[in-house]
Design a protein around this motif. Sequence first.
Motif, PDB file in Angstrom:
ATOM      1  N   VAL A   1      33.011 -25.007 -48.983  1.00 55.58           N
ATOM      2  CA  VAL A   1      32.432 -26.093 -48.193  1.00 55.58           C
ATOM      3  C   VAL A   1      33.347 -26.329 -46.982  1.00 55.58           C
ATOM      4  O   VAL A   1      34.572 -26.283 -47.112  1.00 55.58           O
ATOM      5  CB  VAL A   1      32.380 -27.378 -49.062  1.00 55.58           C
ATOM      6  CG1 VAL A   1      32.062 -28.595 -48.225  1.00 55.58           C
ATOM      7  CG2 VAL A   1      31.374 -27.209 -50.182  1.00 55.58           C
TER       8      VAL A   1
ATOM      9  N   ARG B   1      33.601 -32.210 -45.377  1.00 54.43           N
ATOM     10  CA  ARG B   1      32.239 -32.500 -45.817  1.00 54.43           C
ATOM     11  C   ARG B   1      32.259 -33.331 -47.097  1.00 54.43           C
ATOM     12  O   ARG B   1      33.096 -33.130 -47.976  1.00 54.43           O
ATOM     13  CB  ARG B   1      31.459 -31.198 -46.054  1.00 54.43           C
ATOM     14  CG  ARG B   1      29.983 -31.455 -46.374  1.00 54.43           C
ATOM     15  CD  ARG B   1      29.235 -30.156 -46.590  1.00 54.43           C
ATOM     16  NE  ARG B   1      28.859 -29.518 -45.347  1.00 54.43           N
ATOM     17  CZ  ARG B   1      27.758 -29.786 -44.648  1.00 54.43           C
ATOM     18  NH1 ARG B   1      26.933 -30.719 -45.061  1.00 54.43           N
ATOM     19  NH2 ARG B   1      27.493 -29.133 -43.542  1.00 54.43           N
TER      20      ARG B   1
ATOM     21  N   VAL C   1      30.440 -34.269 -50.481  1.00 51.41           N
ATOM     22  CA  VAL C   1      29.538 -33.534 -51.373  1.00 51.41           C
ATOM     23  C   VAL C   1      29.360 -34.304 -52.682  1.00 51.41           C
ATOM     24  O   VAL C   1      30.343 -34.768 -53.271  1.00 51.41           O
ATOM     25  CB  VAL C   1      30.110 -32.134 -51.688  1.00 51.41           C
ATOM     26  CG1 VAL C   1      29.173 -31.342 -52.587  1.00 51.41           C
ATOM     27  CG2 VAL C   1      30.369 -31.354 -50.392  1.00 51.41           C
TER      28      VAL C   1
ATOM     29  N   LEU D   1      32.098 -26.251 -54.844  1.00 50.12           N
ATOM     30  CA  LEU D   1      32.881 -26.555 -53.647  1.00 50.12           C
ATOM     31  C   LEU D   1      33.481 -25.294 -53.029  1.00 50.12           C
ATOM     32  O   LEU D   1      33.620 -25.197 -51.822  1.00 50.12           O
ATOM     33  CB  LEU D   1      33.981 -27.560 -53.973  1.00 50.12           C
ATOM     34  CG  LEU D   1      33.465 -28.943 -54.388  1.00 50.12           C
ATOM     35  CD1 LEU D   1      34.621 -29.842 -54.839  1.00 50.12           C
ATOM     36  CD2 LEU D   1      32.695 -29.605 -53.244  1.00 50.12           C
TER      37      LEU D   1
ATOM     38  N   LEU E   1      25.128 -23.329 -52.159  1.00 47.27           N
ATOM     39  CA  LEU E   1      24.996 -24.766 -51.939  1.00 47.27           C
ATOM     40  C   LEU E   1      24.023 -24.977 -50.788  1.00 47.27           C
ATOM     41  O   LEU E   1      24.219 -24.446 -49.697  1.00 47.27           O
ATOM     42  CB  LEU E   1      26.356 -25.381 -51.584  1.00 47.27           C
ATOM     43  CG  LEU E   1      26.379 -26.889 -51.335  1.00 47.27           C
ATOM     44  CD1 LEU E   1      26.118 -27.651 -52.632  1.00 47.27           C
ATOM     45  CD2 LEU E   1      27.711 -27.313 -50.725  1.00 47.27           C
TER      46      LEU E   1
ATOM     47  N   THR F   1      23.295 -27.331 -55.929  1.00 52.87           N
ATOM     48  CA  THR F   1      23.811 -25.995 -56.206  1.00 52.87           C
ATOM     49  C   THR F   1      22.741 -25.172 -56.902  1.00 52.87           C
ATOM     50  O   THR F   1      22.197 -25.598 -57.926  1.00 52.87           O
ATOM     51  CB  THR F   1      25.066 -26.077 -57.100  1.00 52.87           C
ATOM     52  OG1 THR F   1      26.079 -26.819 -56.407  1.00 52.87           O
ATOM     53  CG2 THR F   1      25.586 -24.689 -57.417  1.00 52.87           C
TER      54      THR F   1
ATOM     55  N   LEU G   1      28.085 -22.858 -48.063  1.00 54.74           N
ATOM     56  CA  LEU G   1      29.441 -22.361 -48.275  1.00 54.74           C
ATOM     57  C   LEU G   1      29.777 -21.364 -47.167  1.00 54.74           C
ATOM     58  O   LEU G   1      28.976 -20.483 -46.848  1.00 54.74           O
ATOM     59  CB  LEU G   1      29.584 -21.682 -49.632  1.00 54.74           C
ATOM     60  CG  LEU G   1      29.329 -22.548 -50.877  1.00 54.74           C
ATOM     61  CD1 LEU G   1      29.489 -21.715 -52.144  1.00 54.74           C
ATOM     62  CD2 LEU G   1      30.266 -23.750 -50.908  1.00 54.74           C
TER      63      LEU G   1
END
Length: 480
Positions: A96, A100, A102, A108, A404, A414, A427
């Motif tokens: 990520v 960001r 999330v 991640l 993602l 996801t 990602l």
Amino acid sequence: VNPITHYKQYPPNVSKIYSYFECRCKKGSPFNEVVFFGLQYLLKKYLTGAVVTEEKIQQAKVFYQMHFRQTVFDEDGWRKILEKYDGRLPIRIKAVPEGRVVPRGNVLFTVENTDPEFFWLTNYVETMLVQMWYPITVATVSREFKKILAKHLRASSGSIEGLDTRLHDFGYRGVSSQESAALGGAAHLVNFCSTDTVAGLLMAQRYYSCPMAGFSIPAAEHSTIISWGRSREKEAFEQMLEQFPTSPVSVVSDSYDIFKACKHIWGDKLKDRVMERSEDSCLVIRPDSGDPTETLLQVIQILEECFGSSVNSMGYKLLPSYLRIIQGDGIDLGSIEQKLRDEGWSSENVFFGCGSALLQKINRDTLNCAFKCSYVENNGQGMDVYKLPMTDPSKGSKKGQLTLSRNSDGLLETLEKGVGKPEEDLLVKVFENGSLLQDYSLEEIRRKAQLTEEDEVAPPRHNGEHKGSGGGLHILNGQH
């Protein structure tokens, strides 16, 4: 678990190991979303470039022979990386973008080997990369504090001007190491620009291209006040005003009796000196003991009696612009801010300092951070893998290759088992074969992490088992 022997444990003919990192969902947690931050530092510091050398191989060979008391170190494997890739690691990391926000329960970052011969490398770096829990958690806690401050500041003043200075990082001396101070201090700077943790500023400068990420003001501490002796507390305070006439100055005032100090010294003997100052050179009085809420309310009432107050456009009381308070001991932001408003005071009157609760009173389980293998290739065949402990289903892991993306409701989600579309994957490839592929500045990261108006008025929208839940943040700051 020490990864040194893992290369002997995988199935024969395995050619790829693919793993991911997430902050698992947990019912009842006050944190429904997380701020992604800190990976760039770890990559630059530890993984980028030629990190395998013959000298390191020889050192590791001797070390692990002594440690395990048997020959288990994969000397041949590491030497092949040295010979084939000049010591650069043949792995790929997608993540990520830093900054960001999330929702919990989403991927991640992912890690995979780029050369079938070095499948064991993916989870070899797990131990280091799982330490991402720390900057992510600090950045997340800091941002949750920012939501509380924004909500009360807007409600009591009509705007959030100056929000990024309202929570000061006092945590440097309360953390476990210099590196913790640097990582945690920099993570706080994603959300605020007020700090005394110099290590965090240096990290932001060196690893995130920010010449000066945070600011402070001259501030007294107990040693500089009590060194004058109890009978000369007034002279100690006066020295602060004289030494720093043109900038804001913070003076800890509870060495003996905070209420007498405010009423008889600041509000009487030094009253004229205080009133000579301006908004740009204001006196910031710091209580540092007692019940935080009750002490703060008594202090602000005494200061009103001595210096008066005005009413702002939202109908809340405001001390004169040359006088403010910073509360940094044992605070519960939500309850203090609400009590101030209940008593008719604007949030503009008070700044907050945060020490141990921001940088130290957290651990990997605060956000339930986990790194798990979800996909392998064996004999050319891909297989989705996962764990699902019967004794704790909440520790179940995701399956397959992950992406993602945003769903039709606009929420991040996801997608598992390789069904996601690569072109929609959020990602980003940040590391491959020893090279850093993204270099985020703190300025970019701050823009991504900034609050929206929705953050101030409602719990964040989120996915998974948190859906429909909420709950306020209740963290008590440790003494700093």
